[in-house]
Design a protein around this motif. Structure first.
Motif, PDB file in Angstrom:
ATOM      1  N   ALA A 124      59.332  88.465  45.005  1.00  0.00           N
ATOM      2  CA  ALA A 124      58.388  89.224  44.172  1.00  0.00           C
ATOM      3  C   ALA A 124      57.882  90.503  44.818  1.00  0.00           C
ATOM      4  N   ASP A 125      57.812  90.554  46.140  1.00  0.00           N
ATOM      5  CA  ASP A 125      57.285  91.736  46.816  1.00  0.00           C
ATOM      6  C   ASP A 125      58.372  92.731  47.226  1.00  0.00           C
ATOM      7  N   LYS A 126      59.598  92.431  46.890  1.00  0.00           N
ATOM      8  CA  LYS A 126      60.687  93.327  47.259  1.00  0.00           C
ATOM      9  C   LYS A 126      60.844  94.434  46.212  1.00  0.00           C
ATOM     10  N   PRO A 127      61.292  95.612  46.637  1.00  0.00           N
ATOM     11  CA  PRO A 127      61.393  96.760  45.722  1.00  0.00           C
ATOM     12  C   PRO A 127      62.318  96.528  44.531  1.00  0.00           C
ATOM     13  N   ASP A 128      63.320  95.667  44.715  1.00  0.00           N
ATOM     14  CA  ASP A 128      64.288  95.472  43.634  1.00  0.00           C
ATOM     15  C   ASP A 128      63.952  94.253  42.758  1.00  0.00           C
TER      16      ASP A 128
ATOM     17  N   MET B  74      62.078  93.888  40.051  1.00  0.00           N
ATOM     18  CA  MET B  74      62.216  94.140  38.608  1.00  0.00           C
ATOM     19  C   MET B  74      63.679  94.293  38.212  1.00  0.00           C
ATOM     20  N   ASP B  75      64.505  94.779  39.134  1.00  0.00           N
ATOM     21  CA  ASP B  75      65.943  94.858  38.850  1.00  0.00           C
ATOM     22  C   ASP B  75      66.528  93.459  38.693  1.00  0.00           C
ATOM     23  N   LYS B  76      66.048  92.528  39.516  1.00  0.00           N
ATOM     24  CA  LYS B  76      66.506  91.139  39.420  1.00  0.00           C
ATOM     25  C   LYS B  76      66.090  90.529  38.083  1.00  0.00           C
ATOM     26  N   ILE B  77      64.874  90.856  37.636  1.00  0.00           N
ATOM     27  CA  ILE B  77      64.413  90.341  36.348  1.00  0.00           C
ATOM     28  C   ILE B  77      65.207  90.974  35.208  1.00  0.00           C
ATOM     29  N   ALA B  78      65.559  92.240  35.362  1.00  0.00           N
ATOM     30  CA  ALA B  78      66.393  92.900  34.353  1.00  0.00           C
ATOM     31  C   ALA B  78      67.736  92.183  34.219  1.00  0.00           C
ATOM     32  N   GLU B  79      68.250  91.703  35.334  1.00  0.00           N
ATOM     33  CA  GLU B  79      69.502  90.943  35.293  1.00  0.00           C
ATOM     34  C   GLU B  79      69.322  89.645  34.511  1.00  0.00           C
ATOM     35  N   LEU B  80      68.158  89.004  34.683  1.00  0.00           N
ATOM     36  CA  LEU B  80      67.874  87.799  33.899  1.00  0.00           C
ATOM     37  C   LEU B  80      67.809  88.126  32.409  1.00  0.00           C
ATOM     38  N   GLY B  81      67.185  89.262  32.095  1.00  0.00           N
ATOM     39  CA  GLY B  81      67.095  89.673  30.695  1.00  0.00           C
ATOM     40  C   GLY B  81      68.460  89.894  30.071  1.00  0.00           C
ATOM     41  N   LYS B  82      69.345  90.558  30.819  1.00  0.00           N
ATOM     42  CA  LYS B  82      70.708  90.785  30.321  1.00  0.00           C
ATOM     43  C   LYS B  82      71.466  89.460  30.187  1.00  0.00           C
ATOM     44  N   ASN B  83      71.206  88.553  31.116  1.00  0.00           N
ATOM     45  CA  ASN B  83      71.798  87.219  31.053  1.00  0.00           C
ATOM     46  C   ASN B  83      71.416  86.525  29.755  1.00  0.00           C
ATOM     47  N   LEU B  84      70.127  86.612  29.398  1.00  0.00           N
ATOM     48  CA  LEU B  84      69.648  85.979  28.168  1.00  0.00           C
ATOM     49  C   LEU B  84      70.289  86.612  26.937  1.00  0.00           C
ATOM     50  N   LEU B  85      70.414  87.934  26.931  1.00  0.00           N
ATOM     51  CA  LEU B  85      71.059  88.617  25.811  1.00  0.00           C
ATOM     52  C   LEU B  85      72.477  88.100  25.593  1.00  0.00           C
ATOM     53  N   ASN B  86      73.233  88.028  26.664  1.00  0.00           N
ATOM     54  CA  ASN B  86      74.631  87.630  26.574  1.00  0.00           C
ATOM     55  C   ASN B  86      74.799  86.137  26.330  1.00  0.00           C
ATOM     56  N   ARG B  87      73.968  85.346  26.994  1.00  0.00           N
ATOM     57  CA  ARG B  87      74.119  83.890  26.916  1.00  0.00           C
ATOM     58  C   ARG B  87      73.719  83.325  25.562  1.00  0.00           C
ATOM     59  N   TYR B  88      72.651  83.875  24.977  1.00  0.00           N
ATOM     60  CA  TYR B  88      72.121  83.292  23.748  1.00  0.00           C
ATOM     61  C   TYR B  88      72.362  84.147  22.500  1.00  0.00           C
ATOM     62  N   GLY B  89      72.881  85.343  22.682  1.00  0.00           N
ATOM     63  CA  GLY B  89      73.225  86.168  21.534  1.00  0.00           C
ATOM     64  C   GLY B  89      72.036  86.760  20.792  1.00  0.00           C
ATOM     65  N   VAL B  90      70.885  86.866  21.449  1.00  0.00           N
ATOM     66  CA  VAL B  90      69.715  87.462  20.800  1.00  0.00           C
ATOM     67  C   VAL B  90      69.803  88.983  20.873  1.00  0.00           C
ATOM     68  N   LYS B  91      69.001  89.645  20.048  1.00  0.00           N
ATOM     69  CA  LYS B  91      69.040  91.105  20.008  1.00  0.00           C
ATOM     70  C   LYS B  91      68.062  91.740  20.992  1.00  0.00           C
TER      71      LYS B  91
END
Length: 283
Positions: free
Chosen positions: A160-164, A166-183
């Motif tokens: 959580a205290d590392k500079p990247d 939010m980039d890691k969370i963005a990867e989770l967000g993209k994972n959710l988009l692709n995995r579940y097909g949401v918009k």
């Protein structure tokens, strides 16, 4: 004509959350709220004592009776569901009423702050993952995001205290988009410390076209109902045709302003936040 939206969530007598938070938000934003209670509680579950009247056996009546009336909602928003059996009934409901023009938002309520709620089970998590696949928009917090992505929250939060981070969370967000097909995926309430030590609350938004975040300084602790209010503003804004960026910014401004009053008044977290006088922001 005023758009109509089904709100599938619990109704708590004390504690401003779920339906008592969502209904006024939808109303002031020009959407007719059509509540479908999943449970009726004397108080929300954060209080030390409460009685819960489970409404699982009543949910099918909404499907059958509203079909008789030819009801066609413009939107469907699901929140707290107490069991995997309820998820099955909600899936049947959505299948019965959803059209290509229906906006479906799923708030996959399962936990917060790295902890799952008392009614959470692995079976419910499995069903929730199925429910997410029929949504256009989902609004998990970071705990729920990790559950949906099969990621260990405790390990993930170590960065959580590392500079990247939010980039890691963005990867989770993209994972959710692709995995579940949401918009649209909106990961809410992400606490993140800036390089100067200031604590912020970030909301990360991912769609097929863009990934961005909207933040504000952290104010107070964790209050009941903030996720419900945020999701309700997002749902209503998108339903009435506002842009994604404008709607997120509006939701953050509304919550931030309400939280300032809440902290100043010393309101207990279980009571929810002081949002009523700030509903005019949403007009």
């Amino acid at each position: 004509m005023t758009k109509k939206a089904v709100l599938i969530n619990d109704l708590s007598g004390l504690g401003k959350c779920s339906l008592t938070a969502a209904i006024p938000v939808l109303s002031v934003m020009g959407i007719q709220a059509c509540p479908m209670p999943t449970a009726v509680l004397t108080s929300q579950t954060g209080f030390k004592s409460f009685y819960c009247n489970d409404c699982t056996d009543k949910l099918d009546y909404y499907t059958s009776e509203w079909k008789k009336l030819g009801f066609q909602p413009d939107g469907i928003y699901t929140g707290f569901l107490s069991s995997e059996k309820q998820v099955d009934k909600i899936l049947d409901f959505i299948n019965s009423f959803e059209t290509e023009n229906t906006l479906v938002l799923v708030d996959p309520v399962m936990g917060d702050g790295g902890r799952t709620y008392s009614l959470f089970t692995d079976a419910l998590a499995c069903k929730m993952k199925k429910l997410v696949t029929v949504a256009d928009v989902i609004t998990p917090n970071l705990t729920e995001c990790c559950i949906l992505c099969d990621v260990d929250y405790c390990e993930f939060i170590k960065n959580a205290d590392k500079p990247d981070f939010m980039d890691k969370i963005a990867e989770l967000g993209k994972n959710l988009l692709n995995r579940y097909g949401v918009k649209i995926v909106i990961i809410t309430g992400i606490e993140h410390k800036d390089i100067d030590g200031t604590m912020y609350v970030q909301n990360l938004i991912a769609s097929k076209d863009e990934v961005f975040s909207v933040s504000c300084k952290k104010i107070g602790g964790r209050y009941s109902g903030t996720g419900d209010l945020f999701a309700s503003v997002m749902f209503s804004g998108l339903l009435r045709g506002d842009t994604l960026r404008d709607t997120v910014s509006l939701a953050v401004k509304f919550i931030e302003t309400s939280l300032r009053d809440t902290v100043a008044l010393g309101i207990d977290r279980n009571e929810g936040i002081e949002f009523e006088k700030h509903l005019k922001i949403l007009l």
